[in-house]
Enzyme design. Structure first.
Site, PDB file in Angstrom:
ATOM      1  N   CYS A 154      -4.086  -0.664  -2.146  1.00 37.80           N
ATOM      2  CA  CYS A 154      -4.308   0.772  -2.234  1.00 37.80           C
ATOM      3  C   CYS A 154      -4.317   1.147  -3.707  1.00 37.80           C
ATOM      4  CB  CYS A 154      -3.192   1.491  -1.488  1.00 37.80           C
ATOM      5  SG  CYS A 154      -3.035   3.242  -1.820  1.00 37.80           S
TER       6      CYS A 154
ATOM      7  N   CYS B 164       3.147   0.621  -8.152  1.00 41.88           N
ATOM      8  CA  CYS B 164       3.886  -0.617  -7.905  1.00 41.88           C
ATOM      9  C   CYS B 164       4.573  -1.099  -9.181  1.00 41.88           C
ATOM     10  CB  CYS B 164       2.941  -1.700  -7.385  1.00 41.88           C
ATOM     11  SG  CYS B 164       3.779  -3.204  -6.832  1.00 41.88           S
TER      12      CYS B 164
ATOM     13  N   CYS C 225       0.867  -1.176   0.000  1.00 44.18           N
ATOM     14  CA  CYS C 225       0.000   0.000   0.000  1.00 44.18           C
ATOM     15  C   CYS C 225       0.907   1.230   0.000  1.00 44.18           C
ATOM     16  CB  CYS C 225      -1.004  -0.008   1.146  1.00 44.18           C
ATOM     17  SG  CYS C 225      -0.311   0.136   2.789  1.00 44.18           S
TER      18      CYS C 225
END
Length: 257
Positions: free
Chosen positions: A191, A198, A117
């Protein structure tokens, strides 16, 4: 004696449609936006939206507003509701089809799971702790953040201690950069912002997204914050419990000769 004129359970009526079943199976692996589901199933957006509405009205899927782009929403398979609906469906056919509720276990190599997250102060450490707790040793869970906070949110440790008797005292947020060279079998973002940030991993782990609002964001009293954390932990625990059979199945397939 069964009533031969009894209508099929609502789960059967909803899930039996080929497109709705396809949508359910896609959402079983990850949360998606409508346009992503359109691309995955190869059907027009108006048709996909229509069937998503039926699934939502039937309680099988839910939506959350994207915290990255407020104009977007993520669709999520309500695993708890689906589990109850499936159990009721089996019982409606024959009492012997009630589920036994066994927990999967794995012997051999640990399955490595990374939760990501933004701040690594609430959602991802809760997921890490719960998966470690539920797996009883056969999963190695790690969490990290794209922009980690200096420390865990105080309510994170409190909720885990009160609701699950899990102690994460001394745990500090870690940056995603510190774990990108490690090998993971699964990477799960919790998230919406972290999903966009990411990076890809060289060893191509399986990716999934859980669109879960940050319980630290919100107004109100400390009791309201505590309740948001309780709700978040409950949702993550539901997802973790339903993730375990997936991890066990994947692991079993990987070790077949």
């Amino acid at each position: 004696m069964l009533d031969s004129g009894q209508a099929p359970p609502s789960f059967v009526r909803l899930a039996a449609h080929p497109l709705r079943w396809r949508l359910l199976t896609e959402l079983a692996g990850s949360d998606y936006r409508v346009r992503e589901l359109v691309a995955l199933v190869g059907q027009p957006q108006n048709l996909v939206s229509y069937h998503l509405r039926l699934l939502r009205d039937g309680g099988l899927v839910t939506t959350t507003r994207s915290s990255f782009d407020g104009r977007d929403s993520y669709y999520h398979l309500d695993l708890g509701h689906c589990a109850n609906a499936l159990a009721a469906t089996g019982a409606a056919l024959h009492p012997a089809l009630r589920p036994s509720g066994t927990t999967p276990t794995v012997v051999g190599k640990q399955v490595a799971v990374l939760f990501v997250c933004t701040g690594n102060s609430a959602r991802s450490p809760i997921a890490e702790a719960l998966l470690q707790h539920r797996a009883d040793g056969w999963v190695h869970a790690v969490s990290a953040g794209t922009r980690p906070k200096p420390q865990l949110h105080a309510t994170t440790a409190q909720i885990l201690r009160e609701a699950f008797d899990i102690d994460i005292a001394g745990r500090r947020p870690r940056h995603l950069d510190t774990v990108t060279r490690r090998r993971f079998d699964h990477v799960i973002t919790l998230c919406d912002r972290a999903r966009e940030a990411c990076p890809e991993f060289d060893h191509h782990p399986r990716r999934a997204h859980w669109s879960i609002p940050d319980p630290a964001n919100g107004t109100g009293t400390s009791q309201a914050t505590h309740r948001r954390f309780e709700d978040t932990a409950e949702e993550i625990d539901t997802r973790v419990r339903h993730l375990l059979p997936v991890l066990a199945t994947d692991h079993h397939e990987e070790i077949q000769p």
